[in-house]
Design an enzyme around this catalytic site. Structure first.
Site, PDB file in Angstrom:
ATOM      1  CG  ASP A   1      -3.072  -8.044 -10.471  1.00 15.45           C
ATOM      2  OD1 ASP A   1      -3.367  -9.238 -10.721  1.00 15.45           O
ATOM      3  OD2 ASP A   1      -3.562  -7.418  -9.523  1.00 15.45           O
TER       4      ASP A   1
ATOM      5  CG  ASP B   1      14.562  -4.432 -11.255  1.00 14.48           C
ATOM      6  OD1 ASP B   1      14.804  -5.637 -11.263  1.00 14.48           O
ATOM      7  OD2 ASP B   1      15.444  -3.577 -11.043  1.00 14.48           O
TER       8      ASP B   1
ATOM      9  CE  LYS C   1      16.224  -6.183  -7.241  1.00 14.22           C
ATOM     10  NZ  LYS C   1      16.441  -5.327  -8.430  1.00 14.22           N
TER      11      LYS C   1
ATOM     12  CE1 TYR D   1       2.288 -12.062  -1.801  1.00 17.08           C
ATOM     13  CE2 TYR D   1      -0.005 -12.710  -1.761  1.00 17.08           C
ATOM     14  CZ  TYR D   1       0.988 -11.859  -2.189  1.00 17.08           C
ATOM     15  OH  TYR D   1       0.690 -10.809  -3.012  1.00 17.08           O
TER      16      TYR D   1
ATOM     17  CG  ASP E   1      -0.483 -10.825  -5.914  1.00 23.17           C
ATOM     18  OD1 ASP E   1      -1.363 -10.703  -6.787  1.00 23.17           O
ATOM     19  OD2 ASP E   1      -0.678 -10.532  -4.724  1.00 23.17           O
TER      20      ASP E   1
END
Length: 335
Positions: free
Chosen positions: A233, A205, A172, A125, A229
């Site tokens: 959600d 994941d 990750k 971002y 982000d």
């Protein structure tokens, strides 16, 4: 009761409708407040020639707290995200999203009670992109020691203050060994100063898989910006969607409390939007400014309206309009 001055950003689309509803509820609950309204996003361009006017930034800096409705961000073109710009300009480094089952709200899962803490200022971002050669775009992922330490301290401080037992770092680092590896190492270093709080980690994941299998196993999730982000959600979907989830963007001295759902221009002006996400964000704001008893009272009234009174907007399976839903909560507060 203290007098408060709060910056108010109604936002785009359904923003003004849900903002009016929330303002009415908190004022009915007795909040002594002077609202300082300002425009942002698409609605600010005509008047100010900018999506993020300097007057708005000065207002939030001065008042130290703002309540914000949804802002439109064009996809694939147009102006850049005002939400991201606001976080950068005010150094709102922490995004906080509590996620829990609200009585009376249909959801796929039960016993969900977790908190997302998302680093808010860097990662992909940062917006550092360029075209290397035609047809090849490079986007730079920025992870820094300072930002990673700061968000880890925020997460563990939050866990300690709210009696949370575990902070799970999501990463990750098996692939991005330097960037995500740095983030993970910072979390582990900070965790050493909070011996009463368990710290563990999940690859992003795998974390997503476990969230949709057994979300009740999680407590506080700590993530870099992009993963935060996406996962925040996902977690909203566990308990009914973005329409029933609050959010706060917090810095060292400033807090902006917002609805994180879209501006829904297709239903703007129809008085059918659910104001609940912005209301719950306003309750986080009330807690932030020292009005926790008032926030608790509104939450109890909301619970009664949803369960006993069965007053719900159409996205929750009801027929109530925005104003009817707000009026039902106000009646309970006045009872």
């Amino acid at each position: 009761m203290a007098k408060h001055r709060i910056t108010l950003i109604a936002g785009d689309g359904i923003g003004p409708e849900i903002t009016d509803a929330v303002v009415k509820i908190v004022e009915t609950a007795g909040l002594d407040v002077d609202w300082e309204p300002h425009l942002a996003g698409a609605s600010a361009i005509d008047k100010h020639g900018s999506t993020l006017p300097q007057e708005l930034l000065e207002s939030i800096t001065r008042n130290k707290v703002a309540l914000k409705g949804p802002l439109t961000t064009p996809v694939g073109g147009g102006f850049t995200s005002v939400n991201v710009g606001l976080r950068k300009a005010l150094e709102l480094f922490a995004n906080l999203r509590p996620v829990w089952n609200i009585p009376g709200v249909p959801s796929r899962y039960e016993n969900v009670d977790l908190v997302i803490v998302r680093e808010n200022t860097e990662d992909l971002y940062s917006g550092l992109e360029h075209e290397v050669v035609p047809g090849v775009v490079e986007s730079l992922k920025i992870i820094t020691f300072d930002a990673s330490i700061r968000i880890a301290q925020f997460a563990f401080d939050y866990a300690r203050r709210h009696g949370r037992k575990r902070v799970t770092a999501v990463h990750k680092a098996n692939i991005m060994k330097m960037g995500d590896g740095l983030f993970l190492k910072c979390v582990q270093d900070v965790a050493a100063s909070y011996p009463e709080i368990k710290q563990d980690e999940r690859i992003v994941d795998a974390a997503c898989m476990h969230l949709v299998m057994r979300p009740e196993q999680f407590d506080v999730l700590l993530l870099p910006n992009l993963y935060g982000d996406i996962v925040s959600d996902l977690c909203a979907g566990l308990v009914g969607g973005l329409g029933v989830i609050p959010a706060a963007n917090l810095g060292a001295h400033v807090g902006v409390f917002e609805a994180v759902h879209g501006s829904a221009p297709d239903i703007a002006g129809q008085n059918v939007a659910n104001p609940m996400a912005l209301l719950l964000s306003a309750l986080l704001m009330l807690q932030h400014i020292g009005e926790t008893p008032m926030a608790d009272r509104i939450m109890r009234a909301l619970g009664v309206v949803l369960t006993e009174d069965q007053v719900r907007t159409r996205d929750l399976g009801g027929t109530a309009s925005t104003t009817e839903f707000a009026d039902a909560i106000c009646r309970r507060l006045a009872a």
